[in-house]
Write a protein that holds these residues in place. Structure first.
Motif, PDB file in Angstrom:
ATOM      1  N   ARG A 179       0.941  -1.672   0.127  1.00  0.00           N
ATOM      2  CA  ARG A 179      -0.026  -0.051   0.134  1.00  0.00           C
ATOM      3  C   ARG A 179       1.055   1.259  -0.223  1.00  0.00           C
ATOM      4  N   SER A 180       1.577   0.968   0.761  1.00  0.00           N
ATOM      5  CA  SER A 180       2.819   2.795   0.258  1.00  0.00           C
ATOM      6  C   SER A 180       3.426   2.610  -0.680  1.00  0.00           C
ATOM      7  N   VAL A 183       0.433   4.321  -2.969  1.00  0.00           N
ATOM      8  CA  VAL A 183       0.186   5.597  -2.560  1.00  0.00           C
ATOM      9  C   VAL A 183       1.230   6.741  -2.890  1.00  0.00           C
ATOM     10  N   ASP A 184       3.004   5.857  -2.841  1.00  0.00           N
ATOM     11  CA  ASP A 184       3.505   7.023  -3.188  1.00  0.00           C
ATOM     12  C   ASP A 184       3.892   7.215  -4.780  1.00  0.00           C
ATOM     13  N   ALA A 186       0.919   6.716  -6.559  1.00  0.00           N
ATOM     14  CA  ALA A 186      -0.623   7.637  -6.323  1.00  0.00           C
ATOM     15  C   ALA A 186      -0.382   9.146  -6.394  1.00  0.00           C
ATOM     16  N   VAL A 187       0.778   9.759  -5.408  1.00  0.00           N
ATOM     17  CA  VAL A 187       0.998  10.973  -5.065  1.00  0.00           C
ATOM     18  C   VAL A 187       1.922  11.775  -6.507  1.00  0.00           C
ATOM     19  N   GLN A 204      -8.740   1.793  -1.347  1.00  0.00           N
ATOM     20  CA  GLN A 204      -8.086   2.685  -2.117  1.00  0.00           C
ATOM     21  C   GLN A 204      -8.630   3.491  -2.915  1.00  0.00           C
ATOM     22  N   LEU A 206      -8.493   6.489  -5.630  1.00  0.00           N
ATOM     23  CA  LEU A 206      -8.369   7.748  -5.700  1.00  0.00           C
ATOM     24  C   LEU A 206      -8.356   7.863  -8.134  1.00  0.00           C
ATOM     25  N   ARG A 214      -5.030  15.129  -4.353  1.00  0.00           N
ATOM     26  CA  ARG A 214      -4.337  13.963  -4.118  1.00  0.00           C
ATOM     27  C   ARG A 214      -3.715  13.423  -3.225  1.00  0.00           C
ATOM     28  N   ARG A 217      -5.876  13.496  -0.330  1.00  0.00           N
ATOM     29  CA  ARG A 217      -6.583  12.382  -0.061  1.00  0.00           C
ATOM     30  C   ARG A 217      -5.875  10.983  -0.889  1.00  0.00           C
ATOM     31  N   ALA A 218      -4.955  10.789  -0.502  1.00  0.00           N
ATOM     32  CA  ALA A 218      -3.607   9.988  -0.669  1.00  0.00           C
ATOM     33  C   ALA A 218      -3.563   9.218   1.451  1.00  0.00           C
ATOM     34  N   TYR A 219      -4.071  10.376   1.717  1.00  0.00           N
ATOM     35  CA  TYR A 219      -3.534  10.290   3.153  1.00  0.00           C
ATOM     36  C   TYR A 219      -4.490  10.875   4.205  1.00  0.00           C
TER      37      TYR A 219
END
Length: 561
Positions: A179-180, A183-184, A186-187, A204, A206, A214, A217-219
């Motif tokens: 997941r990390s 997210v990286d 996606a950001v 998640q 996005l 973004r 929402r990611a965090y």
């Protein structure tokens, strides 16, 4: 007994199978490595939508679906071979690579340590094809049903690497790492839609968004877009963009302090340190800001080829990029004038945020070096209620109550005055002489002019000896030992700020000092005029309680008077 003599061992060339496994292990060591490589391939293929499916945290199965440019039968047949890539051809191409991946080892490494099935189509009107590879050996290549894009399905992970399998963690731990990575990516790519599924549940989603939205929402459990700001700086061959939270969103860890170079998340401590340096004076020691550093730079000015997963980068112009990061953070922190009617950041009771520049009146308490100056509107609309615990001054203002830290407020006011004034120097009848090392002498001589601008005159006093020969009148109350200690601290990026902050701290009101009502009201009026409502070390100056908040605490109707 005599020590045994080491026996010479014969050098041999590793078998191809063994060398390929070693190379694969450098790229793929856990499920998140597979997610990372497949996401990079999808993004490089121009995907606008990417879905990631995990089973058992990625230990049982990983499936990545994208709508980017797929592959035809010939490309699909080659893609899992060693060194197969569409992104570079010559050595010079490494100097100009703009894609996230380029070595051509990802699919080969994944295929070598798992069962990998790929379905891909490069054109909506063309047939799709299915490739199956297990343990590096091609099992099937055939026509299949499919749409434009690529599906990569990975299972039986490390079936032929029993040693590697022993070091895998629990499904929940491996899922968190996946997941990390999700997210990286996606950001760094806010224009792409990303969805993450785990054991058939949406974890998640996005959709495409502006960069600030973004990140928020990611965090979403940690950040609110209302308390994020953005600023940028340009340099020769690069652009720096900062997206960061207000200083109240600080953390004890660096989870939300991140750096991306050409859309890759990298471990570049110099740039992370630059972001923290930009927040100096806004965030207290021991805390870290929420800041995302994005650097877009000419590929010829960086080298990503120093780490198998491209997590590290080497810059040709790091000092320039470092300065740009600091400048962007400072620009972001001062875009608008302070307002005390803003919605507070979640979890914070401090009424502050990103504040703009304005004229800052000089304020001095009766016992400070300068005579007291009447503050504009001092006492107007401010009712002093008293001193609490020898530390806090409590005030009533229209519609709210303010609890002021007397030391922190006075410290910031004095800091602003000391930093902005033109000091009136006085020669000392008895100079303060102190011993120094060669390194200290070098640093102090280099800083002499800046020290005089602050209000401290320095001279050599012989071999390995220096003396404070003059200082500003408003520094006179400083104890001599403190003055020498402050001068010795010269050096490094923040020494000027640190020296002035220390002087302000020594001169300011202390805990337990009594404050009369007139002085208290002046202190409050001046504190409300501050550009940065924090002490020079980053601690908040006040805590604010609204009338409606107090009414709710005692279950009274908010509208009642």
């Amino acid at each position: 007994m005599p020590e045994s003599v080491p026996q010479s061992r014969k050098i041999r060339i590793l078998r191809d199978e063994v060398s390929r496994k070693i190379a694969a292990g450098e790229v793929i060591d856990r499920p998140f490595s597979i997610v990372r490589e497949l996401l990079d391939n999808a993004i490089d293929a121009g995907a606008l939508s990417v879905d990631v499916y995990l089973e058992g945290g990625g230990l049982s199965r990983i499936r990545v679906v994208d709508d980017g440019a797929g592959m035809d039968e010939a490309d699909l047949a080659l893609c899992s071979q060693p060194h197969a890539t569409s992104k570079i051809e010559t050595e010079d191409d490494l100097l100009h690579a703009t894609s996230l991946g380029f070595r051509g080892e990802a699919l080969s490494s994944i295929a070598l340590c798992s069962r990998m099935v790929m379905v891909s189509c490069n054109d909506a009107g063309a047939p799709a094809h299915r490739l199956e590879v297990r343990g590096g050996k091609q099992v099937a290549l055939e026509k299949a049903l499919g749409r434009r894009g690529t599906i990569v399905d990975v299972s039986e992970l490390f079936f032929n690497y029993p040693a590697r399998k022993k070091f895998l963690r629990s499904a929940s731990a491996e899922s968190g790492l996946c997941r990390s990575i999700f997210v990286d990516r996606a950001v760094a790519h806010p224009g792409v839609s990303f969805r993450l599924f785990s054991d058939d549940q949406v974890k998640q989603s996005l959709p495409p968004a502006a960069p600030v939205e973004r990140i928020a929402r990611a965090y979403d459990h940690l950040l609110d877009p209302r308390h994020l700001a953005e600023a940028s700086e340009r340099g020769e061959g690069f652009t720096v963009r900062i997206i960061a939270g207000s200083p109240e969103l600080r953390r004890h860890d660096r989870k939300l302090l991140q750096c991306f170079v050409n859309r890759r998340r990298v471990t570049e401590f110099a740039l992370l340190q630059a972001a923290e340096f930009g927040f100096a004076g806004y965030v207290p020691g021991g805390w870290h800001p929420a800041a995302f550093v994005f650097v877009e730079i000419d590929p010829s000015l960086v080298d990503f080829n120093i780490h198998p997963a491209k997590k590290e980068v080497r810059f040709r112009n790091l000092p320039d990029v470092h300065r740009a990061v600091v400048a962007a953070v400072r620009k972001m922190l001062e875009p608008r004038a302070p307002t005390h009617e803003e919605t507070l950041p979640r979890g914070s009771g401090v009424a502050s945020g990103f504040h703009g520049k304005q004229e800052r009146p000089i304020f001095a308490l009766p016992f400070s070096p300068d005579p007291p100056a009447p503050a504009p509107g001092a006492g107007g609309g401010i009712r002093f209620l008293g001193q609490v615990f020898g530390v806090f001054l409590v005030f009533e203002l229209p519609g709210r109550m303010l609890v002021l830290d007397q030391h922190a407020a006075h410290e910031r006011i004095l800091y602003e005055r000391l930093a902005a004034r033109a000091p009136a120097m006085q020669e000392m009848l008895f100079p303060l002489c102190f011993d120094v090392t060669d390194e200290e002498e070098r640093r102090l001589m280099e800083a002499r002019e800046e020290l005089e601008e602050i209000g401290i005159g320095l001279k050599r006093a012989g071999a390995r000896a220096m003396e404070v020969s003059a200082f500003a009148a408003d520094l006179k109350p400083l104890p001599e030992a403190d003055l020498v200690e402050m001068v010795r601290g010269v050096g490094g990026e923040q020494w000027r700020h640190s020296l002035i902050a220390t002087a302000a701290c020594r001169l300011a009101l202390k805990e337990g000092d009594p404050v009369d009502p007139v002085t208290a009201r002046e202190l409050c009026a001046q504190a409300l005029q501050l550009t940065v409502p924090r002490c020079p070390h980053g601690r908040p100056i006040w805590h604010e309680l609204r009338e409606e908040s107090l009414l709710r605490l005692v279950d009274r109707p908010v509208d009642s008077k």
